[in-house]
Write a protein that holds these residues in place. Structure first.
Motif, PDB file in Angstrom:
ATOM      1  N   GLU A 135      27.806 -18.482  -2.863  1.00 49.90           N
ATOM      2  CA  GLU A 135      27.450 -17.299  -2.057  1.00 49.90           C
ATOM      3  C   GLU A 135      27.767 -16.018  -2.830  1.00 49.90           C
ATOM      4  OE1 GLU A 135      26.446 -14.824   1.104  1.00 49.90           O
ATOM      5  OE2 GLU A 135      26.441 -16.983   1.453  1.00 49.90           O
ATOM      6  N   ALA A 139      25.106 -13.176  -4.521  1.00 51.57           N
ATOM      7  CA  ALA A 139      25.072 -11.935  -3.741  1.00 51.57           C
ATOM      8  C   ALA A 139      24.496 -10.732  -4.488  1.00 51.57           C
ATOM      9  CB  ALA A 139      26.463 -11.612  -3.216  1.00 51.57           C
ATOM     10  N   ASN A 145      20.854 -11.071   3.020  1.00 49.43           N
ATOM     11  CA  ASN A 145      21.978 -11.974   3.276  1.00 49.43           C
ATOM     12  C   ASN A 145      21.516 -13.191   4.071  1.00 49.43           C
ATOM     13  OD1 ASN A 145      21.890  -9.787   5.400  1.00 49.43           O
ATOM     14  ND2 ASN A 145      23.318 -11.162   6.402  1.00 49.43           N
ATOM     15  N   ARG A 148      20.177 -15.652   1.532  1.00 52.15           N
ATOM     16  CA  ARG A 148      21.282 -16.238   0.775  1.00 52.15           C
ATOM     17  C   ARG A 148      22.051 -17.264   1.609  1.00 52.15           C
ATOM     18  NH1 ARG A 148      23.385 -11.751  -0.224  1.00 52.15           N
ATOM     19  NH2 ARG A 148      25.254 -11.706   1.080  1.00 52.15           N
ATOM     20  N   ASN A 188      29.317 -15.170   4.067  1.00 49.73           N
ATOM     21  CA  ASN A 188      28.176 -14.260   4.011  1.00 49.73           C
ATOM     22  C   ASN A 188      28.553 -12.796   4.232  1.00 49.73           C
ATOM     23  OD1 ASN A 188      25.189 -13.486   5.603  1.00 49.73           O
ATOM     24  ND2 ASN A 188      25.164 -14.495   3.620  1.00 49.73           N
ATOM     25  N   SER A 192      28.591  -9.825   1.344  1.00 55.33           N
ATOM     26  CA  SER A 192      27.770  -8.647   1.640  1.00 55.33           C
ATOM     27  C   SER A 192      28.539  -7.350   1.408  1.00 55.33           C
ATOM     28  CB  SER A 192      27.265  -8.699   3.083  1.00 55.33           C
ATOM     29  OG  SER A 192      26.401  -9.810   3.278  1.00 55.33           O
ATOM     30  N   ALA A 198      23.842  -6.613  -1.995  1.00 49.78           N
ATOM     31  CA  ALA A 198      24.109  -7.899  -1.342  1.00 49.78           C
ATOM     32  C   ALA A 198      23.582  -7.974   0.085  1.00 49.78           C
ATOM     33  CB  ALA A 198      25.616  -8.192  -1.342  1.00 49.78           C
ATOM     34  N   THR A 199      23.248  -6.825   0.662  1.00 49.30           N
ATOM     35  CA  THR A 199      22.641  -6.821   1.994  1.00 49.30           C
ATOM     36  C   THR A 199      21.861  -5.526   2.157  1.00 49.30           C
ATOM     37  OG1 THR A 199      23.044  -7.143   4.380  1.00 49.30           O
ATOM     38  CG2 THR A 199      24.649  -5.807   3.177  1.00 49.30           C
ATOM     39  N   SER A 429      30.055  -4.433   7.042  1.00 49.99           N
ATOM     40  CA  SER A 429      29.750  -5.856   6.828  1.00 49.99           C
ATOM     41  C   SER A 429      30.722  -6.755   7.584  1.00 49.99           C
ATOM     42  CB  SER A 429      29.785  -6.191   5.337  1.00 49.99           C
ATOM     43  OG  SER A 429      28.645  -5.707   4.671  1.00 49.99           O
ATOM     44  N   THR A 441      21.547 -14.152   9.397  1.00 47.06           N
ATOM     45  CA  THR A 441      22.160 -15.424   9.011  1.00 47.06           C
ATOM     46  C   THR A 441      22.786 -16.139  10.195  1.00 47.06           C
ATOM     47  OG1 THR A 441      22.767 -14.297   6.956  1.00 47.06           O
ATOM     48  CG2 THR A 441      23.682 -16.486   7.290  1.00 47.06           C
TER      49      THR A 441
END
Length: 485
Positions: A135, A139, A145, A148, A188, A192, A198-199, A429, A441
């Motif tokens: 993960e 990222a 996300n 992922r 996750n 992030s 990452a997001t 996050s 997610t």
């Protein structure tokens, strides 16, 4: 998801009440108030899932253009409504989502996962850490996300759990599936936090912080990554141990997982040409996003983050790893560009028209009257901001609606700008831990049935408290060492 008339009617009613029934407060222009009415209506429709967010964004663009609430000259309304489509941060995320398709298409993402499980998979806890490490590795170049955690990691996790006959339909989820599903999900939000790319909402935070500080603070990719490195790694290390303590798997030794991973790798065969190219481009993106050329050779060699994303996508197209059809089929990228542009446009004009300044002033005076000092006041702001996410089904909607006002109020109350920016960014996050509907997610992992609703909310709240404390204590000390405040 199609049109839902009841949530749409509620959102419309809220918007009409603000526009016509609530008097415009002193210090707020009618233009700003009417834009707020539309903005709140759009956010309410997003929360209620009245329509797909992209469709709602098209309607928002139409309303802004039609009503002319942003325009200070005739004929300028449509230009204002479309203005954020030229925002580089929006294209950074959209293009990076397109790039992440290469991880799925080439099979490189799955290969990395099986490699780590082959190394550490003799124990269930080792499998969990393997999922967390993969993960983290994916990222930086996977700004979705959901793609992922839900598209790459979750299928691997389910395959391993199934190989031990841990299946919620058979009532055997406690064997290991429950534990691995929780680790799959809670890795996750932590990953992030750690990278701007990452997001999807992270670049929005960068933009909002820059605007609130008149560009005195601009969080570069490297600055963000370095700031979040130590607290993020501590959180990622502790998270599987905490979940292991809360929901220990019945099967603790997993020698078959190693054999399972090796069998899958054998099925994949040697690394293909496309996987090697994808890996090379992955490395190029990291080097450029981290600003290494400018560190080595000076600012003349600095490459803009969005330009870097376009370089990566161009290389994938030139080498044939991705085709133009692949890009066209990447609906989530085009969807993100559309709704992101609409929300950023509305938030930008709310700021330009003075609404954010007014609201942050209201927050400042309300909390400042408590006489708590900036530390207590900003702690209250941070907690209110983060736990308001119970009411949101979208991190982007939440950040767009609340971040600027809460951050500006914190600055007015005396918070160090960089410190409070990083804490607010981390909280943006961390709040993804809370419920089963807060980000894309969560319904993917929750929907697999390994974790009950009560368990999900319980673990989510506990992890939110622990992760926030890690970023306050470890992060605060780390940022002091880095000289960020």
């Amino acid at each position: 998801m199609g049109f839902k008339p009841i949530p749409a009617a509620i959102a419309l009613l809220i918007s009409l009440i603000i526009w016509f029934a609530i008097p415009v407060p002193e210090g707020v222009s009618p233009q700003a108030w009417h834009l707020l009415a539309m903005f709140v209506g759009v956010i309410a429709a997003i929360i209620g899932k009245a329509m797909p967010i992209g469709a709602l964004s098209i309607i928002a663009i139409m309303l802004v253009a039609l009503t002319g609430v942003t325009a200070d000259a005739p004929g300028k309304a449509m230009k204002d409504a479309l203005s954020s489509f030229g925002n580089p941060l929006i294209w950074l995320i959209g293009v990076a989502i397109m790039i992440s398709r290469g991880l799925l298409k080439t099979g490189l993402g799955a290969r990395v996962g099986y490699l780590f499980i082959g190394l550490w998979g003799k124990r269930t806890l080792g499998v969990a850490y393997s999922l967390a490490v993969v993960e983290l590795l994916l990222a930086p170049v996977t700004p979705s996300n959901t793609a992922r955690g839900g598209g790459i990691i979750h299928p691997i996790m389910k395959s391993i759990a199934s190989s031990y006959d841990s299946d919620p339909e058979k009532g055997t989820e406690k064997r290991m599936g429950k534990f691995l599903a929780l680790v799959n999900y809670h890795a996750n939000p932590i990953s992030s936090i750690m990278f701007i790319t990452a997001t999807a909402p992270n670049p929005l935070i960068v933009d909002l912080v820059a605007k609130a500080t008149n560009s005195d603070i601009h969080l570069s990719w490297g600055t963000w990554a370095l700031a979040m490195l130590l607290p993020g790694l501590v959180a990622m290390f502790l998270m599987p141990l905490i979940i292991y303590w809360m929901y220990p798997p019945e099967i603790k030794q997993t020698p078959n997982a190693v054999a399972f991973a090796k069998e899958r790798l054998k099925e994949q065969g040697p690394m293909t040409r496309d996987e090697k190219i994808m890996l090379g481009i992955f490395a190029v993106l990291l080097v450029l996003w981290a600003g290494i050329p400018s560190m080595l050779f000076g600012k003349a060699f600095a490459v803009d983050p969005t330009t870097t994303a376009f370089i990566g996508l161009s290389l994938l197209l030139l080498t044939g790893v991705l085709s133009w059809d692949d890009i066209l089929k990447e609906k989530s990228a085009w969807d993100t560009i559309t709704w992101f542009a609409a929300l950023v446009m509305m938030a930008t004009f709310l700021n330009k028209l003075g609404l954010i300044t007014w609201f942050s002033g209201v927050l400042e005076s309300s909390i400042g009257s408590l006489g708590m000092g900036w530390i207590g006041a900003c702690t209250l702001l941070l907690l209110a901001y983060m736990y308001a996410h119970y009411m949101f089904a979208s991190t982007t909607a939440h950040i767009t609606a609340m971040f600027a006002a809460f951050y500006s109020a914190g600055l007015a109350l005396g918070a160090p700008p960089m410190l409070f920016a990083l804490m607010m960014a981390a909280a943006s996050s961390i709040m993804m831990t809370l419920t089963h509907y807060v980000t894309g997610t969560s319904p993917v992992v929750f929907g697999s049935g390994y974790v009950t609703l009560g368990e999900w909310w319980k673990v989510g709240f506990i992890m939110s408290v622990i992760e926030l404390m890690i970023f306050v204590v470890v992060g605060g000390a780390w940022w002091k060492v880095l000289g960020y405040y």
